[in-house]
Design an enzyme around this catalytic site. Structure first.
Site, PDB file in Angstrom:
ATOM      1  N   THR A   1       0.821  -1.211   0.000  1.00  9.96           N
ATOM      2  CA  THR A   1       0.000   0.000   0.000  1.00  9.96           C
ATOM      3  C   THR A   1       0.852   1.257   0.000  1.00  9.96           C
ATOM      4  O   THR A   1       0.592   2.197  -0.764  1.00  9.96           O
ATOM      5  CB  THR A   1      -0.922   0.003   1.238  1.00  9.96           C
TER       6      THR A   1
ATOM      7  N   GLU B   1      11.469   9.414   8.707  1.00  6.52           N
ATOM      8  CA  GLU B   1      10.324  10.146   9.248  1.00  6.52           C
ATOM      9  C   GLU B   1       9.078   9.277   9.351  1.00  6.52           C
ATOM     10  O   GLU B   1       8.331   9.340  10.327  1.00  6.52           O
ATOM     11  CB  GLU B   1      10.017  11.357   8.362  1.00  6.52           C
TER      12      GLU B   1
ATOM     13  N   GLY C   1     -10.071  -3.270  10.094  1.00  4.24           N
ATOM     14  CA  GLY C   1      -8.700  -3.249   9.593  1.00  4.24           C
ATOM     15  C   GLY C   1      -7.744  -2.383  10.386  1.00  4.24           C
ATOM     16  O   GLY C   1      -6.583  -2.203   9.996  1.00  4.24           O
TER      17      GLY C   1
ATOM     18  N   GLU D   1      -4.601  -5.918  13.765  1.00  5.99           N
ATOM     19  CA  GLU D   1      -4.232  -7.170  13.103  1.00  5.99           C
ATOM     20  C   GLU D   1      -5.007  -8.339  13.709  1.00  5.99           C
ATOM     21  O   GLU D   1      -5.543  -8.247  14.817  1.00  5.99           O
ATOM     22  CB  GLU D   1      -2.731  -7.418  13.260  1.00  5.99           C
TER      23      GLU D   1
ATOM     24  N   LYS E   1       8.715   2.951  18.702  1.00  4.50           N
ATOM     25  CA  LYS E   1       8.689   4.352  18.265  1.00  4.50           C
ATOM     26  C   LYS E   1       9.241   5.270  19.345  1.00  4.50           C
ATOM     27  O   LYS E   1       9.963   6.228  19.044  1.00  4.50           O
ATOM     28  CB  LYS E   1       7.253   4.737  17.900  1.00  4.50           C
TER      29      LYS E   1
END
Length: 440
Positions: A14, A131, A189, A192, A207
């Site tokens: 995607t 980024e 969606g 998961e 993160k």
């Protein structure tokens, strides 16, 4: 004329497909902003025949990521495959060793191997931009690494996982259970089929480790992050938080303390008046507290093809403009090693929900155990039958009564010792619910 920046892309899911579309659709804008064009010259993916809705004519299709990374025409290698190991690691390493620049959205790889990759980038002169690895389209990496390069940062914290924020939002707004909201998030969606990486806090931890390195000049070390997830949060906690002027969010928090850099991920009560409390649904947000400036909060889409591709392309544009920032804001040789700070040292306020038994002196016993650890209470209330909160009045109940305690700042160690003593006194049923409070 300046030659276009030639890009190779590994991974056409995607995000990868959207990057190809954006480069083609925004050629004139990119050329004007970068002073040169950007051209995709090589790609690879698992399935060559898959329908992606993009035109790959004139672009070399390579057999594997390493072939794209070492392609003689590629100036900038874009890795969008994911995974903390190979082929992402070996292909990025090869590209950097060849002096090429790299753009990646791979948070797992940066969290685990960021220092090694930054060393290669420094040695061979290429850029290492990531980024899109943290908070999607929210430009938090650039803000900390470049925009606040002259500011000493004391704390960085935020909502870094849209799945968890969506679940907590639905639980609060509709009074649903965690299990019900998780199931719905999977249907839509947002989560998961195996959701533990998100809901147990590990995605946020990766993160946060990256943000902590940028903010405090430390080597990225995800094992230094204390992690708790949101599966224990109940609808009654969210209702009580609202009554008390708070909202519950899964936060990643990194901050300077007297004993070093504290990194933690856990459900957190934040004041309803704070900027971060207003962030609902799948949106991400990061607040940066710097010396001499008011807190800065960045809010935006943290996931999705378009948002992530936008951040990837911004990094590619920096390479095209020949902008080179050190991957972690300073040379690797100057990055400090950090270890996991024991949560027992954490200091702050706490929300505690107990199921108090119908015994004479229960409230006094609880208060005594807290006082023994020098814990001061901001408030102590019990659930009213109508669902609100009221001060404890000693009214007898036939079954355990939900009691809510809000403490002033104390140490986690003291709070744990007090609750262990309360449990040994057998004046409560079950395990206490404990949620940390993060002030503005």
């Amino acid at each position: 004329m300046v030659a276009p920046l030639k890009v190779g892309i590994a991974g056409l899911g995607t995000v990868g497909a959207e990057v190809v579309r954006l480069i083609e659709a925004q050629q004139s804008i990119l050329s004007a902003r970068c002073g040169r064009g950007i051209k995709v010259v090589a790609v690879t993916a698992r399935n060559k025949s898959k329908k992606r809705g993009i035109d790959l004519r004139g672009i070399d299709w390579m057999k594997d990521p390493l072939a794209v990374a070492t392609h003689p025409e590629v100036d900038c290698f874009v890795e969008l495959m994911g995974g903390a190991g190979d082929p992402a690691l070996s292909s990025i390493s090869a590209a950097l060793a060849a002096g090429k620049s790299v753009v990646t959205a791979n948070k797992a790889l940066v969290a685990k191997h960021g220092v090694k990759l930054a060393t290669l980038a420094e040695k061979h002169g290429g850029a290492l931009n990531y980024e899109a690895a943290v908070a999607g389209a929210v430009p938090v990496i650039k803000t900390i690494r470049e925009g606040l390069s002259g500011t000493s940062i004391n704390r960085v914290y935020g909502i870094l996982n849209g799945t968890c924020n969506y679940i907590l939002t639905r639980m609060e707004q509709e009074g649903l259970s965690f299990a019900e909201c998780l199931k719905d998030a999977q249907r839509l969606g947002y989560a998961e089929a195996e959701p533990s990486f998100d809901v147990d806090g590990y995605d946020t931890a990766q993160k946060l480790a990256i943000l902590a390195s940028l903010a405090f000049g430390t080597k990225v070390n995800e094992s230094a992050v204390s992690v708790e997830g949101i599966s224990t949060i109940a609808a009654e906690d969210l209702r009580a938080a609202a009554d008390l002027g708070y909202r519950i969010k899964l936060l990643g928090v990194a901050m300077r303390t007297k004993t070093g850099i504290e990194q933690r991920v856990h459900p957190t009560m934040v004041p309803l008046t704070s900027s971060i409390a207003q962030v609902m649904g799948v949106t991400n947000a990061v607040t940066i507290d710097g010396a001499g400036i008011a807190p800065i909060t960045l809010v935006g889409p943290g996931a999705g093809g378009a948002a992530t591709a936008s951040a990837v392309l911004a990094d590619v544009a920096d390479v095209a403009r020949n902008v080179r920032a050190l991957p972690f804001a300073q040379p690797v040789a100057k990055l400090k090693t950090t270890t996991k700070a024991p949560m027992e040292r954490h200091e702050g306020g706490y929300y505690i929900r107990l199921m108090a038994r119908d015994l004479a002196g229960t409230a006094a016993r609880i208060a005594t155990r807290l006082a023994e650890q020098k814990i001061s209470l901001e408030s102590i209330v019990q659930k009213h039958p109508n669902g609100g909160l009221e001060p404890i009045d000693g009214t007898k109940k036939s079954s355990p009564v939900p009691v809510i305690l809000i403490t002033y700042a104390t140490s986690e160690d003291a709070m744990r010792r007090a609750l262990q003593a309360v449990q040994k006194d057998k004046v409560i049923s079950g395990k206490p619910q404990v949620i940390r409070i993060e002030k503005n």
